[in-house]
Design a protein around this motif. Structure first.
Motif, PDB file in Angstrom:
ATOM      1  N   ASP A  90       0.825  -1.207   0.000  1.00  0.00           N
ATOM      2  CA  ASP A  90       0.000   0.000   0.000  1.00  0.00           C
ATOM      3  C   ASP A  90       0.864   1.266   0.000  1.00  0.00           C
ATOM      4  O   ASP A  90       0.607   2.206  -0.738  1.00  0.00           O
ATOM      5  N   ALA A  91       1.898   1.252   0.832  1.00  0.00           N
ATOM      6  CA  ALA A  91       2.750   2.439   0.930  1.00  0.00           C
ATOM      7  C   ALA A  91       3.480   2.715  -0.385  1.00  0.00           C
ATOM      8  O   ALA A  91       3.853   3.854  -0.669  1.00  0.00           O
ATOM      9  N   LEU A  92       3.670   1.653  -1.176  1.00  0.00           N
ATOM     10  CA  LEU A  92       4.355   1.838  -2.460  1.00  0.00           C
ATOM     11  C   LEU A  92       3.374   2.073  -3.610  1.00  0.00           C
ATOM     12  O   LEU A  92       3.760   2.171  -4.761  1.00  0.00           O
ATOM     13  N   GLY A  93       2.083   2.142  -3.272  1.00  0.00           N
ATOM     14  CA  GLY A  93       1.105   2.459  -4.309  1.00  0.00           C
ATOM     15  C   GLY A  93       0.474   1.256  -4.975  1.00  0.00           C
ATOM     16  O   GLY A  93      -0.109   1.378  -6.054  1.00  0.00           O
ATOM     17  N   GLY A  94       0.562   0.073  -4.336  1.00  0.00           N
ATOM     18  CA  GLY A  94      -0.085  -1.125  -4.879  1.00  0.00           C
ATOM     19  C   GLY A  94      -1.556  -1.179  -4.497  1.00  0.00           C
ATOM     20  O   GLY A  94      -2.077  -0.271  -3.851  1.00  0.00           O
ATOM     21  N   GLU A  95      -2.210  -2.271  -4.885  1.00  0.00           N
ATOM     22  CA  GLU A  95      -3.663  -2.303  -4.771  1.00  0.00           C
ATOM     23  C   GLU A  95      -4.195  -3.252  -3.707  1.00  0.00           C
ATOM     24  O   GLU A  95      -5.322  -3.093  -3.221  1.00  0.00           O
ATOM     25  N   MET A  96      -3.425  -4.257  -3.335  1.00  0.00           N
ATOM     26  CA  MET A  96      -3.963  -5.337  -2.501  1.00  0.00           C
ATOM     27  C   MET A  96      -4.663  -4.851  -1.238  1.00  0.00           C
ATOM     28  O   MET A  96      -5.755  -5.310  -0.891  1.00  0.00           O
ATOM     29  N   ALA A  97      -4.040  -3.891  -0.530  1.00  0.00           N
ATOM     30  CA  ALA A  97      -4.595  -3.420   0.735  1.00  0.00           C
ATOM     31  C   ALA A  97      -5.972  -2.795   0.529  1.00  0.00           C
ATOM     32  O   ALA A  97      -6.924  -3.071   1.268  1.00  0.00           O
ATOM     33  N   LYS A  98      -6.086  -1.967  -0.509  1.00  0.00           N
ATOM     34  CA  LYS A  98      -7.364  -1.306  -0.766  1.00  0.00           C
ATOM     35  C   LYS A  98      -8.430  -2.335  -1.124  1.00  0.00           C
ATOM     36  O   LYS A  98      -9.574  -2.237  -0.687  1.00  0.00           O
ATOM     37  N   ALA A  99      -8.022  -3.324  -1.913  1.00  0.00           N
ATOM     38  CA  ALA A  99      -8.980  -4.340  -2.352  1.00  0.00           C
ATOM     39  C   ALA A  99      -9.529  -5.132  -1.173  1.00  0.00           C
ATOM     40  O   ALA A  99     -10.735  -5.371  -1.076  1.00  0.00           O
ATOM     41  N   ILE A 100      -8.653  -5.513  -0.242  1.00  0.00           N
ATOM     42  CA  ILE A 100      -9.141  -6.325   0.881  1.00  0.00           C
ATOM     43  C   ILE A 100      -9.943  -5.461   1.862  1.00  0.00           C
ATOM     44  O   ILE A 100     -10.932  -5.910   2.440  1.00  0.00           O
ATOM     45  N   ASP A 101      -9.542  -4.197   2.022  1.00  0.00           N
ATOM     46  CA  ASP A 101     -10.335  -3.310   2.880  1.00  0.00           C
ATOM     47  C   ASP A 101     -11.760  -3.193   2.337  1.00  0.00           C
ATOM     48  O   ASP A 101     -12.726  -3.126   3.094  1.00  0.00           O
ATOM     49  N   ALA A 102     -11.880  -3.187   0.996  1.00  0.00           N
ATOM     50  CA  ALA A 102     -13.190  -3.000   0.378  1.00  0.00           C
ATOM     51  C   ALA A 102     -14.014  -4.283   0.367  1.00  0.00           C
ATOM     52  O   ALA A 102     -15.241  -4.236   0.310  1.00  0.00           O
ATOM     53  N   THR A 103     -13.342  -5.438   0.416  1.00  0.00           N
ATOM     54  CA  THR A 103     -14.084  -6.682   0.226  1.00  0.00           C
ATOM     55  C   THR A 103     -13.928  -7.684   1.370  1.00  0.00           C
ATOM     56  O   THR A 103     -14.479  -8.781   1.306  1.00  0.00           O
ATOM     57  N   GLY A 104     -13.170  -7.304   2.413  1.00  0.00           N
ATOM     58  CA  GLY A 104     -12.963  -8.210   3.543  1.00  0.00           C
ATOM     59  C   GLY A 104     -14.239  -8.370   4.351  1.00  0.00           C
ATOM     60  O   GLY A 104     -15.083  -7.480   4.388  1.00  0.00           O
ATOM     61  N   ILE A 105     -14.373  -9.537   5.007  1.00  0.00           N
ATOM     62  CA  ILE A 105     -15.596  -9.760   5.790  1.00  0.00           C
ATOM     63  C   ILE A 105     -15.299 -10.037   7.267  1.00  0.00           C
ATOM     64  O   ILE A 105     -16.189 -10.284   8.050  1.00  0.00           O
ATOM     65  N   GLN A 106     -14.020  -9.982   7.631  1.00  0.00           N
ATOM     66  CA  GLN A 106     -13.667 -10.134   9.045  1.00  0.00           C
ATOM     67  C   GLN A 106     -12.222  -9.706   9.203  1.00  0.00           C
ATOM     68  O   GLN A 106     -11.339 -10.190   8.483  1.00  0.00           O
TER      69      GLN A 106
END
Lengths: 453, 621
Positions: free
Chosen positions: B63-79
């Motif tokens: 995330d700090a380097l501008g990737g996407e994974m963190a944003k994606a899981i924040d948006a779609t995580g369920i726990q």
């Protein structure tokens, strides 16, 4: 751990062994400062001239030396270099190197002076390459099957230590990296106990070093006691009784009188000291404070009392540490047996012997007792005896880190902090045994614990 | 060959391919992503979760380097849960259950709408190399495509072979075909291959589970997001369920071992030790009578559950029987069986520190093809390769991440200097500077690099600068301000400690194990305290950096031990063979790994400290 170039290194540059003189070399930015500390000299030494100086250890005079200062970059290594020519006694050499280390130098690795010479552009590549070969031939073995050659039997006991630390680190890392799994982790008390046992193992090893030193350089055996208890008579009686060997320390100015005797192959360096008593007089108390320092350095302490004295007279000045002390109840020839046995009873918690230094009664029994003491210190046959200063220093450093780790564990600091000191302790061993990788630790975890979802 | 103006072709649409193609297209390079199926982009082949110990660190660094994974899981995580909470903050790690379907759709939508990014459904079967430089790829339907760089992120698809019991069939993932031909093309170009194995547990239908025989496990009440950009974070909190195996389960599994592809020697690839199959666990640790099992929902209102802890490649009938012996699963119906997959990988000593192959310029490898495992490791490598391929095309200096500043740096360095022979997973114990590499300060550590490259949003960087300043300011304040004896003792009595005479600095007070930032916060100037309150848990961060100052300093000693040789570069054509002062083993290893710096050389196993000294001498001419 690779060494930063800014350290100051020290090593004996002449062959080990007894000779007329030995040369100790210091190289690095702190060389001059160290030389000044050694000789208690406040003024700076002038470069490229040989100068006379004296070396002191604590309050005690150690040796007269000739000292040469080569100022950077006009030296072999290109750094500030000090060369010390001292008398060729292993004991003196060892003490001077000890002092240098105490003041901040580190023992040089094989070939390190030459390595520095190269890095500072003092010698060319061709020469350096041949030296690299030399360095390699001496140290490579440390990391391979021939490590026994370099470390002797030590390799095995260092490996044992290493295994124990790795095991300990693994236990803690397991807790950090696999805590999401159902594993029961070692309680803090157990970690603490294990670190404690490691420290003890190292102590045992380190103790063998002092035994090794004793064997090589003789036991430092001061004779202390209240004034007029007969210290000098005992000193003379012992010299008369046993074979006197020529003192390795040249007899010039000194505060204490020292001679060596030998019995059953063991050497005792006897030192006659100023009397111990409570005084306000400055000149006398200076002598006494020297005696107290001497007591601290003693390998074996002979505490002489007058048999006619009562306990109260000297109770205050009996040293606190008694494990290496023999109390000599002197002047049995002029004291009645009843008084003596009463005194001996009062001193029952100490090791005592009754003698008459003047009549030379009981002296042989005393020397036998002294030899028994050394023999008791001797590690058992199968134990490894530490002989190399480099190993000793590595262990000492390890101890420091392990103690940190133990303290952290006691304070219930979490594992990732404890691990830092354990890993530093491990890195001390790495210098002797070759590097440890994270894989070594993970391998150990996977071997011993059922993990994985 | 069709002459195209594609700068970069990314092969594979998994977690590595996503980050690689997003990074390069966002950096303005015309990028083509070639995948078997657009619908499978961002698919979670194994467990429905992102993050976990050390992996959570990787995600916040992405995330700090501008990737996407963190944003994606924040948006779609369920726990969402923070693991290791009972330990120090440096080893806390966020983990989230994902809604697999939403996660994959999120990525697909994002990729489809990304400027400069084109997606092609096809299968790459070979590469074109001219003069040791990559010039294009050949895809089955579309034919030869010219390009400047290729990033291969093929996951488990290269010659993938699936095993269930003694049956095996070609496939990259269950229900998906494997990629044939590409491996052979790389071998022809001189690359060396190896074979690895991994596995996944069966999925079972929700309505066949008796949840009353299990224990529910929820996420944190006050969840922590992965991304530094996520605000107003209110994700769902869907539970997992815990149950366990018993001796009966183990007997059933043991009786099936004669039909296990692992134990009959059919599977040749090396599997991950930290993620063993259930048959491996009971075989290797026979004295354990029970193993924990987690039932994880595959999506929000999932009708399928993932049996975490029960990875297996035993025959279906054994899987079924063993599952039925577990409490809560007595009547469980298998939706999809567990299986093992064997696949080709390229031992990572063949890569340089940009993840480019040393043999073929312009060819980058990222993800499981490097011998790693895990979505987070793959995404990190994909991002790193994507960035470096792009920077190289833009004639900019490469992105270098040091071991002491990031987990990604550790990951890349471990790959190129250790070349793992089993699937590599990130552990916190692999990071020498663990104490300062926290998940909550990835922005402070990395966002300036990300901003400079052009991927990290300015707001993340600005916040990180503020955090850095605030930390220094706060510690300075604590060190220079003392409390009166009364105030000191007031605090000490609150934390049940005996009182002392005389005041101490706030810093000294905070260094005591019992005193926490909350206890002293009221003595900070309101303005400072307000700013501290602006960042979540920032008081705790100030507290650890104060409390563990001594440890951090000693940690630095460990870091110094590898850092000292980092700046000394070794020419790539350096000939080790004739250096007599190196051991034979060191000569072989150094020739094979071709380290770029003396620091890398020192971390290669078989290269001893004295070898390093010899090299140092030779390099300083």
């Amino acid at each position: 751990m690779p060494r930063k170039i800014k350290t100051t290194i020290v090593a004996l540059s002449t062959p080990r062994g007894v000779g007329a003189i030995s040369i100790i070399r210091l190289s690095g930015p702190k060389s001059l400062e160290l030389a000044q500390k050694l000789t208690r000299n406040t003024k700076t030494f002038s470069p490229n001239t040989v100068q006379y100086a004296r070396v002191w250890i604590a309050e005690r005079f150690l040796d007269e030396i000739m000292l040469t200062y080569f100022r950077a970059p006009h030296s072999y290594t290109g750094e500030d270099v000090i060369e010390i020519s001292c008398h060729g006694s292993l004991y003196i050499v060892e003490l001077i190197i000890d002092l240098c280390v105490k003041f901040g130098a580190v023992p040089a690795k094989p070939g390190e002076f030459t390595q520095r010479a190269f890095l500072n552009g003092k010698i060319d590549l061709l020469r350096a390459e041949s030296i690299a070969d030399l360095i390699a031939s001496k140290t490579q073995s440390a990391h391979r099957e021939s490590s026994r050659q370099l470390l002797g039997d030590g390799a095995e006991c260092f490996q044992r230590l290493k295994k124990k630390i790795i095991q300990l680190i693994s236990t803690l890392e397991l807790e950090l990296d696999f805590s999401d799994q159902e594993i029961t982790f070692a309680p803090h008390e157990q970690i603490e106990t294990e670190i404690h046992s490691l420290i003890n193992d190292i102590y045992v090893l380190m103790k063998t070093y002092s035994y090794g030193k004793i064997v090589r350089t003789g036991l430092f055996t001061p004779i202390v006691g209240p004034p007029n208890s007969g210290k000098s008579s005992l000193f003379n009686a012992l010299l008369h009784e046993e074979r006197v060997i020529v003192s390795p320390i040249p007899g010039t100015t000194r505060d204490t009188i020292e001679e060596s005797i030998q019995k059953d192959g063991y050497q005792f360096r006897l030192v006659d000291t100023a009397g111990l008593h409570n005084t306000d007089e400055t000149i006398e108390s200076a002598g006494i404070s020297r005696s107290l320092k001497t007591i601290q350095l003693a390998d074996l302490l002979l505490f002489v009392i007058d048999a006619r004295a009562c306990l109260a007279e000297f109770q205050e000045i009996i040293p606190a540490k008694i494990s290496n002390m023999i109390i000599i109840i002197n002047k049995s020839d002029i004291t009645d047996p009843f008084t003596i046995s009463k005194l001996q009873n009062e001193l029952s918690r100490y090791k005592t012997i009754i003698v008459s230094a003047k009549e030379r009664v009981g002296i042989r029994e005393l020397t036998t007792l002294m030899v028994d003491y050394v023999k008791a210190q001797q590690p058992s046959e199968e134990d490894f005896i530490l002989t190399q200063k480099r190993h000793y220093i590595a262990l000492k450093k390890m101890c420091k880190f392990l103690k940190n780790a133990k303290a952290s564990s006691k304070r219930l600091i979490t594992s990732e902090m404890i691990v830092i000191d354990l890993r530093l302790a491990l890195s001390c061993l790495d210098e002797l045994l070759g590097k440890t990788t994270n894989d070594d630790i993970l391998n150990n975890i996977f071997q011993n614990f059922c993990i994985g979802k | 060959m069709k002459q195209t103006d594609f700068d970069i072709v990314v092969v594979g649409g998994g977690h590595a391919g996503i980050e690689a193609s997003l990074a390069s297209s966002r950096l303005g390079l015309k990028t083509l992503l070639i995948t078997f199926s657009i619908d499978s982009i961002g698919r979670m082949s194994c467990n429905p979760a992102i993050g976990g110990l050390a992996k959570g660190h990787l995600v916040t660094e992405i995330d700090a380097l501008g990737g996407e994974m963190a944003k994606a899981i924040d948006a779609t995580g369920i726990q969402f849960r923070i693991l290791n909470r009972s330990k120090g903050r440096s080893v806390w790690s966020p983990r989230a259950q994902a809604d697999k379907i939403k996660y994959s759709l999120y990525m697909q939508t994002l990729l489809r709408s990304q400027n400069n990014l084109f997606i092609l459904e096809d299968c790459v079967t070979s590469i074109f190399v001219d003069n040791s430089t990559l010039v294009g790829v050949f895809s089955k339907i579309y034919g030869a495509i010219s390009c400047k760089k290729v990033i291969l992120t093929c996951g488990t698809f290269l010659n993938g072979l699936l095993h269930i019991g003694l049956d095996h069939f070609s496939g990259g993932r269950i229900g998906e075909k494997s990629a044939l031909g590409l491996t052979e093309s790389l071998i022809r170009e001189g690359l060396i291959i190896g074979r690895l194995k991994t596995g996944t547990p069966p999925r079972i239908y929700k309505d066949s589970i008796n949840f009353s025989n299990t224990t529910a496990q929820y996420g944190d009440d006050n969840p922590f997001p992965f991304s530094f950009l996520t605000n107003n974070f209110l994700p769902p909190n869907v539970p997992c369920f815990i149950t366990k195996t018993n001796p009966q389960t183990h007997d059933i599994l043991c009786n099936g071992l004669d039909r296990s592809p692992l134990y009959t020697g059919i599977i040749k690839g090396v599997g991950p030790r930290y993620c063993p199959s259930i048959e491996d666990k009971i075989f290797r640790f026979r004295d354990r009578t029970s193993h924990q099992i987690f039932l994880e929902p595959e999506w929000t209102s999932a009708d399928e559950y993932y049996i975490n802890g029960f990875s297996t490649s035993l025959p279906l009938d054994v899987q079924e029987k063993a599952i039925h012996s577990i409490p809560g699963l007595e009547k469980a119906e298998i939706a999809r069986p567990g299986y093992a997959v064997e696949y080709d990988f390229f031992p990572s000593y063949q890569l340089n520190s940009c993840l480019e192959t040393k043999k073929i310029r312009g060819l980058y490898l990222a993800g499981q093809i490097n011998g790693t495992s895990g979505y987070e490791e793959a995404a990190s490598l994909g991002l790193f390769a994507g960035i470096n391929a792009s920077l190289s095309l833009k004639n900019e200096p490469p992105l270098v991440l040091r071991r002491d500043e990031s987990y990604i740096g550790v990951l890349v360095d471990d790959l190129i200097t250790k070349s793992p022979v089993e699937p590599y997973r990130m552990f916190t114990s692999s990071a020498e500077y663990r104490l300062l590499l926290r998940f909550d300060n990835s922005d402070v550590r990395l966002s300036s690099k990300g901003l400079q490259i052009g991927l990290t949003p300015k707001t993340v960087y600005d916040n990180s600068i503020q955090k850095k300043r605030l930390l220094a300011e706060s510690i300075q304040y604590l060190k220079t301000h003392s409390l009166s004896p009364d105030q000191t003792n007031q605090i000490l009595s609150i934390v049940h400690q005996s009182t002392i005479s005389g005041g101490v600095t706030l810093f000294k007070l905070l260094c005591r194990p019992e005193v926490h930032f909350q206890n002293i916060e009221c003595f900070l100037p309101p303005e400072l305290s307000k700013r501290v309150g602006f960042f979540r848990d920032f008081g705790d961060q100030i507290e650890i950096e104060s409390k563990y100052e001594g440890y951090i300093k000693r940690n630095q000693l460990l870091v110094d031990s590898f850092k000292s040789h980092e700046g000394i570069r070794i020419p790539q054509d350096f000939n080790y063979q004739n250096i007599s002062s190196l051991t034979i083993e060191a000569r072989e290893k150094l020739t094979k790994f071709k380290p770029e710096t003396l620091g890398q050389a020192s971390r290669i196993s078989g290269v001893s400290p004295s070898d390093v000294t010899s090299l140092l001498i030779l390099l300083r001419k």
